[in-house]
Scaffold this motif. Structure first.
Motif, PDB file in Angstrom:
ATOM      1  N   VAL A 135      39.234   4.083  -7.337  1.00 11.14           N
ATOM      2  CA  VAL A 135      38.023   2.970  -7.896  1.00 11.14           C
ATOM      3  C   VAL A 135      37.371   4.247  -8.625  1.00 11.14           C
ATOM      4  O   VAL A 135      37.168   5.402  -8.264  1.00 11.14           O
ATOM      5  CB  VAL A 135      37.137   3.116  -6.312  1.00 11.14           C
ATOM      6  CG1 VAL A 135      35.961   2.285  -6.730  1.00 11.14           C
ATOM      7  CG2 VAL A 135      37.953   2.256  -5.527  1.00 11.14           C
ATOM      8  N   ARG A 136      36.751   3.559  -9.811  1.00 11.21           N
ATOM      9  CA  ARG A 136      35.858   4.377 -10.603  1.00 11.21           C
ATOM     10  C   ARG A 136      34.396   3.392 -10.400  1.00 11.21           C
ATOM     11  O   ARG A 136      34.305   2.320 -10.515  1.00 11.21           O
ATOM     12  CB  ARG A 136      36.213   4.272 -11.988  1.00 11.21           C
ATOM     13  CG  ARG A 136      37.341   4.885 -12.436  1.00 11.21           C
ATOM     14  CD  ARG A 136      37.532   4.893 -14.131  1.00 11.21           C
ATOM     15  NE  ARG A 136      38.515   5.862 -14.468  1.00 11.21           N
ATOM     16  CZ  ARG A 136      39.627   5.468 -15.054  1.00 11.21           C
ATOM     17  NH1 ARG A 136      39.582   4.358 -15.664  1.00 11.21           N
ATOM     18  NH2 ARG A 136      40.458   6.507 -15.594  1.00 11.21           N
ATOM     19  N   LYS A 137      33.496   4.207  -9.872  1.00 10.70           N
ATOM     20  CA  LYS A 137      32.290   3.721  -9.377  1.00 10.70           C
ATOM     21  C   LYS A 137      31.498   3.419 -10.780  1.00 10.70           C
ATOM     22  O   LYS A 137      31.334   4.214 -11.794  1.00 10.70           O
ATOM     23  CB  LYS A 137      31.352   4.663  -8.501  1.00 10.70           C
ATOM     24  CG  LYS A 137      31.979   4.783  -7.408  1.00 10.70           C
ATOM     25  CD  LYS A 137      31.778   3.695  -6.671  1.00 10.70           C
ATOM     26  CE  LYS A 137      32.042   3.960  -4.929  1.00 10.70           C
ATOM     27  NZ  LYS A 137      32.155   2.874  -4.308  1.00 10.70           N
ATOM     28  N   ASN A 138      30.895   2.294 -10.665  1.00 12.10           N
ATOM     29  CA  ASN A 138      29.872   1.666 -11.713  1.00 12.10           C
ATOM     30  C   ASN A 138      30.572   1.872 -13.185  1.00 12.10           C
ATOM     31  O   ASN A 138      29.914   2.161 -14.257  1.00 12.10           O
ATOM     32  CB  ASN A 138      28.424   2.395 -11.793  1.00 12.10           C
ATOM     33  CG  ASN A 138      27.911   2.495 -10.575  1.00 12.10           C
ATOM     34  OD1 ASN A 138      27.799   1.518 -10.016  1.00 12.10           O
ATOM     35  ND2 ASN A 138      27.362   3.610  -9.970  1.00 12.10           N
ATOM     36  N   TYR A 139      31.864   1.364 -13.298  1.00 13.99           N
ATOM     37  CA  TYR A 139      32.569   1.798 -14.675  1.00 13.99           C
ATOM     38  C   TYR A 139      32.185   0.764 -15.603  1.00 13.99           C
ATOM     39  O   TYR A 139      32.113   1.092 -16.844  1.00 13.99           O
ATOM     40  CB  TYR A 139      34.151   1.632 -14.127  1.00 13.99           C
ATOM     41  CG  TYR A 139      34.931   1.952 -15.346  1.00 13.99           C
ATOM     42  CD1 TYR A 139      35.288   3.114 -15.905  1.00 13.99           C
ATOM     43  CD2 TYR A 139      35.760   0.818 -15.856  1.00 13.99           C
ATOM     44  CE1 TYR A 139      36.029   3.223 -16.969  1.00 13.99           C
ATOM     45  CE2 TYR A 139      36.498   0.933 -17.063  1.00 13.99           C
ATOM     46  CZ  TYR A 139      36.689   2.380 -17.558  1.00 13.99           C
ATOM     47  OH  TYR A 139      37.365   2.444 -18.707  1.00 13.99           O
ATOM     48  N   TYR A 140      32.164  -0.552 -15.244  1.00 14.76           N
ATOM     49  CA  TYR A 140      31.833  -1.681 -16.593  1.00 14.76           C
ATOM     50  C   TYR A 140      30.560  -1.597 -16.890  1.00 14.76           C
ATOM     51  O   TYR A 140      29.543  -1.590 -16.348  1.00 14.76           O
ATOM     52  CB  TYR A 140      32.381  -3.146 -16.160  1.00 14.76           C
ATOM     53  CG  TYR A 140      33.830  -3.053 -15.779  1.00 14.76           C
ATOM     54  CD1 TYR A 140      34.784  -3.188 -16.736  1.00 14.76           C
ATOM     55  CD2 TYR A 140      34.318  -2.837 -14.509  1.00 14.76           C
ATOM     56  CE1 TYR A 140      36.180  -3.115 -16.495  1.00 14.76           C
ATOM     57  CE2 TYR A 140      35.717  -2.827 -14.229  1.00 14.76           C
ATOM     58  CZ  TYR A 140      36.628  -2.981 -15.151  1.00 14.76           C
ATOM     59  OH  TYR A 140      38.049  -2.936 -14.834  1.00 14.76           O
ATOM     60  N   PRO A 141      30.416  -1.491 -18.384  1.00 11.24           N
ATOM     61  CA  PRO A 141      29.130  -1.485 -18.967  1.00 11.24           C
ATOM     62  C   PRO A 141      28.380  -2.653 -18.589  1.00 11.24           C
ATOM     63  O   PRO A 141      26.893  -2.656 -18.961  1.00 11.24           O
ATOM     64  CB  PRO A 141      29.292  -0.959 -20.452  1.00 11.24           C
ATOM     65  CG  PRO A 141      30.652  -1.270 -20.745  1.00 11.24           C
ATOM     66  CD  PRO A 141      31.332  -1.201 -19.285  1.00 11.24           C
ATOM     67  N   ASP A 142      28.976  -3.728 -18.735  1.00 13.71           N
ATOM     68  CA  ASP A 142      28.347  -4.950 -18.814  1.00 13.71           C
ATOM     69  C   ASP A 142      27.508  -5.270 -17.398  1.00 13.71           C
ATOM     70  O   ASP A 142      26.547  -5.879 -17.140  1.00 13.71           O
ATOM     71  CB  ASP A 142      29.120  -6.365 -19.486  1.00 13.71           C
ATOM     72  CG  ASP A 142      30.356  -6.368 -18.438  1.00 13.71           C
ATOM     73  OD1 ASP A 142      30.975  -5.329 -17.965  1.00 13.71           O
ATOM     74  OD2 ASP A 142      30.874  -7.543 -18.587  1.00 13.71           O
ATOM     75  N   THR A 143      28.197  -5.010 -16.226  1.00 11.72           N
ATOM     76  CA  THR A 143      27.888  -5.398 -14.659  1.00 11.72           C
ATOM     77  C   THR A 143      27.598  -4.159 -13.984  1.00 11.72           C
ATOM     78  O   THR A 143      27.140  -4.289 -12.766  1.00 11.72           O
ATOM     79  CB  THR A 143      28.979  -6.342 -14.240  1.00 11.72           C
ATOM     80  OG1 THR A 143      30.000  -5.472 -14.241  1.00 11.72           O
ATOM     81  CG2 THR A 143      28.952  -7.581 -15.013  1.00 11.72           C
ATOM     82  N   ARG A 144      28.016  -3.022 -14.273  1.00 20.18           N
ATOM     83  CA  ARG A 144      27.836  -1.736 -13.606  1.00 20.18           C
ATOM     84  C   ARG A 144      28.999  -1.794 -12.286  1.00 20.18           C
ATOM     85  O   ARG A 144      28.598  -1.109 -11.299  1.00 20.18           O
ATOM     86  CB  ARG A 144      26.565  -1.426 -13.385  1.00 20.18           C
ATOM     87  CG  ARG A 144      25.674  -1.162 -14.507  1.00 20.18           C
ATOM     88  CD  ARG A 144      26.068  -0.127 -15.732  1.00 20.18           C
ATOM     89  NE  ARG A 144      26.394   1.249 -14.975  1.00 20.18           N
ATOM     90  CZ  ARG A 144      26.921   2.062 -15.558  1.00 20.18           C
ATOM     91  NH1 ARG A 144      27.367   1.863 -16.649  1.00 20.18           N
ATOM     92  NH2 ARG A 144      27.268   3.228 -15.100  1.00 20.18           N
ATOM     93  N   GLU A 145      29.741  -2.748 -12.600  1.00 22.21           N
ATOM     94  CA  GLU A 145      30.678  -3.171 -11.448  1.00 22.21           C
ATOM     95  C   GLU A 145      31.688  -2.024 -11.179  1.00 22.21           C
ATOM     96  O   GLU A 145      32.129  -1.106 -12.233  1.00 22.21           O
ATOM     97  CB  GLU A 145      31.428  -4.298 -11.635  1.00 22.21           C
ATOM     98  CG  GLU A 145      31.779  -4.936 -10.337  1.00 22.21           C
ATOM     99  CD  GLU A 145      32.222  -6.527 -10.724  1.00 22.21           C
ATOM    100  OE1 GLU A 145      33.121  -6.876 -10.124  1.00 22.21           O
ATOM    101  OE2 GLU A 145      31.841  -7.091 -11.606  1.00 22.21           O
ATOM    102  N   ASP A 146      32.291  -1.632 -10.099  1.00 25.26           N
ATOM    103  CA  ASP A 146      33.445  -0.718  -9.872  1.00 25.26           C
ATOM    104  C   ASP A 146      34.501  -1.058 -10.529  1.00 25.26           C
ATOM    105  O   ASP A 146      35.061  -2.429 -10.294  1.00 25.26           O
ATOM    106  CB  ASP A 146      33.587  -0.473  -8.339  1.00 25.26           C
ATOM    107  CG  ASP A 146      32.471   0.385  -7.693  1.00 25.26           C
ATOM    108  OD1 ASP A 146      31.525   0.859  -8.185  1.00 25.26           O
ATOM    109  OD2 ASP A 146      32.446   0.238  -6.370  1.00 25.26           O
TER     110      ASP A 146
END
Length: 154
Positions: A135-146
């Motif tokens: 898992v990469r925590k807070n990975y996506y720039p648009d949603t800060r989703e894992d």
């Protein structure tokens, strides 16, 4: 009006190049809130930093799969299907084509990441044999989703 049903003989997979960037960006804007820029597509495709498979039906680009290859590893970068054509096997067809190509090129491993909320994509990847490895925590720039990290040995 274009039918939303994928019918035999009317669709095809093909390699996309810089000449397809306008179509590709239009499709991507329908699929995702966060988009690659024209320059990112152009540089990537022209310099062969990544490759893109397209899925066309009746002359309309309705799906694409961007991927990179480094040595004997392939990484899925983006898989998008027009919202009106989802859940009809287009993503699976693109993935099957890519996996076939990887086996022909003697790739050893496939990698990808996916938003933890993208249940349909997770189901697709797991049904193709991908296994979650991290898992990469807070990975996506648009949603800060894992991002869930997946791996496949060919």
């Amino acid at each position: 009006m274009i039918s939303t049903e994928v019918t035999s003989g009317t669709q095809k997979n093909f390699d996309l190049g810089p000449e397809h960037i306008t179509q590709l960006r239009a499709l991507e804007s329908l699929c995702f809130e966060y988009h690659w820029t024209e320059e990112q597509f152009r540089l990537g495709l022209e310099k062969k930093a990544f490759f893109v498979l397209g899925y066309e039906e009746q002359g309309m680009l309705i799906g694409y799969l961007a991927y990179s290859i480094v040595l004997d590893e392939m990484e899925v970068l983006n898989l998008g299907v027009h919202p009106e054509f989802r859940r009809k096997g287009i993503g699976r067809a693109l993935m099957h084509d890519l996996m076939r190509r990887c086996r022909e090129m003697d790739m050893k491993r496939g990698l990808l990441d996916v938003k933890e909320s993208n249940i349909p994509a997770i189901g697709l990847y797991e049904s193709l044999g991908f296994v979650q490895v991290g898992v990469r925590k807070n990975y996506y720039p648009d949603t800060r989703e894992d991002a869930l990290l997946y791996d496949l040995n060919f």
